[in-house]
Design an enzyme around this catalytic site. Sequence first.
Site, short mmCIF file in Angstrom:
data_model
loop_
_atom_site.label_atom_id
_atom_site.label_comp_id
_atom_site.label_asym_id
_atom_site.label_seq_id
_atom_site.Cartn_x
_atom_site.Cartn_y
_atom_site.Cartn_z
N LYS A 119 0.81 -1.22 0.00
CA LYS A 119 0.00 0.00 0.00
C LYS A 119 0.84 1.27 0.00
O LYS A 119 0.34 2.34 -0.32
CB LYS A 119 -0.96 0.00 1.20
CG LYS A 119 -2.17 -0.92 1.02
CD LYS A 119 -3.22 -0.57 2.04
CE LYS A 119 -4.33 -1.55 2.21
NZ LYS A 119 -5.18 -1.92 1.18
N LYS A 208 -5.07 -9.09 -6.01
CA LYS A 208 -6.32 -9.32 -5.28
C LYS A 208 -7.29 -8.18 -5.56
O LYS A 208 -6.88 -7.05 -5.83
CB LYS A 208 -6.06 -9.46 -3.78
CG LYS A 208 -6.16 -8.20 -2.98
CD LYS A 208 -6.18 -8.50 -1.49
CE LYS A 208 -6.44 -7.22 -0.70
NZ LYS A 208 -7.84 -6.88 -0.55
N LYS A 211 -10.97 -2.82 -2.46
CA LYS A 211 -11.90 -1.69 -2.59
C LYS A 211 -11.17 -0.36 -2.75
O LYS A 211 -11.76 0.60 -3.24
CB LYS A 211 -12.89 -1.66 -1.43
CG LYS A 211 -12.30 -1.45 -0.07
CD LYS A 211 -13.43 -1.36 0.95
CE LYS A 211 -13.15 -2.09 2.24
NZ LYS A 211 -11.91 -1.71 2.91
#
Length: 342
Positions: A119, A208, A211
């Site tokens: 991230k 993956k 959202k």
Amino acid sequence: MGKPIILTGIRSNGDLTLGNYLGAMLPLAKLQARHANAYKFNMFVPDLHSFTTPINHQDLYSNTIRNLKMFIAAGLNTEHQETYIYRQSFIPAHAELTWILDCFVYFGELNRMTQFKDKSENKNTVSVGLFNYPVLMAADILLYGAQYVPVGEDQRQHLELARDIAIRMNNLFKSDLFIVPEAWNEQLKFAGLNKGVRIRSFKNPNKKMSKSVIDPGTILLTDDPEEASKKIMAATTDSVGEINFDFATQPGISNIIQIIALLRDVPLNEVIAQWQGKHSYGDLKQEAAELVHKFLTTFQQKTSQIEDSYVDELLNRDEALMRQVANAKLLEVQQLVGLRRN
Ligand code: ATP
Ligand code: MG
């Protein structure tokens, strides 16, 4: 000793995806149906986790309520006596225990978290919250003494960290301070899975579905069912020309097979046996597209029937109780670390 606890949560930083549904929401609803008499269930929204990466803050409050509605629509039985629904930020003990635990967790441990690496990759700025978030997650679990935490494969490392923290604190202060959540393999066994669920993007099947990532291969639970079917029909596959279940060589195809099994609620092997060796990728996609279309239509109908006032009622009922539970554990920790008189 009360009944053991099963706990799960999904942060409300964006629209929920089919990955969230199949990896976290459906498993919890199934566990609840299967173990209603033997366990307590904590279903919470980790709203403090929701802005470790930037979000639109005007939407956070209403997103949290909407996510709870979706959990209910996914089959969570809210009438079950020992199911508790709450928001993390309404129980201040989560944030306070995090700070205390932070002082017993090492920089190197958090720096190894692959989700942090993923991230923060290619970002100009990265919040300390993103780095620290696994400790907040550990506090979420340890405050209530959860034994089982049904999460997707992406959360495995964080769950293992929560176990390490619990064991460390127990060794340092008191052997039964924290209930140590079960190890990953036990979690899988309990959920009736051979392997963690990791739903991939339909466009980038090596990634993956998330959202927080803008990706045309993501199916949102709010997507128009027609559009969602089209995304599946346009899914990236491979040039092998034969259907095999193998994420290493045919991730797109394997992702679709896994989704079919989960949506039909049948063992994966049954779907593999049905498709193995066949050649028409189009037919396979068609089955998944129809299943997703049907699922979304029903799911969205159910979600729209749940009133805000109903969710508020549940939250008011359970948050008061959860504050007591969490405060009692926090006080024990405060005493042990010397912040309160024993
Ligand atoms: P974000 O990109 O914001 O991290 P996310 O989709 O990963 O969003 P989380 O809030 O981090 O969602 O995770 C909520 C739950 O959904 C966790 O139990 C996580 O394991 C599960 N989950 C998330 N994505 C997937 C996926 N692709 N497949 C299976 N489970 C998933
Ligand atoms: Mg995530």
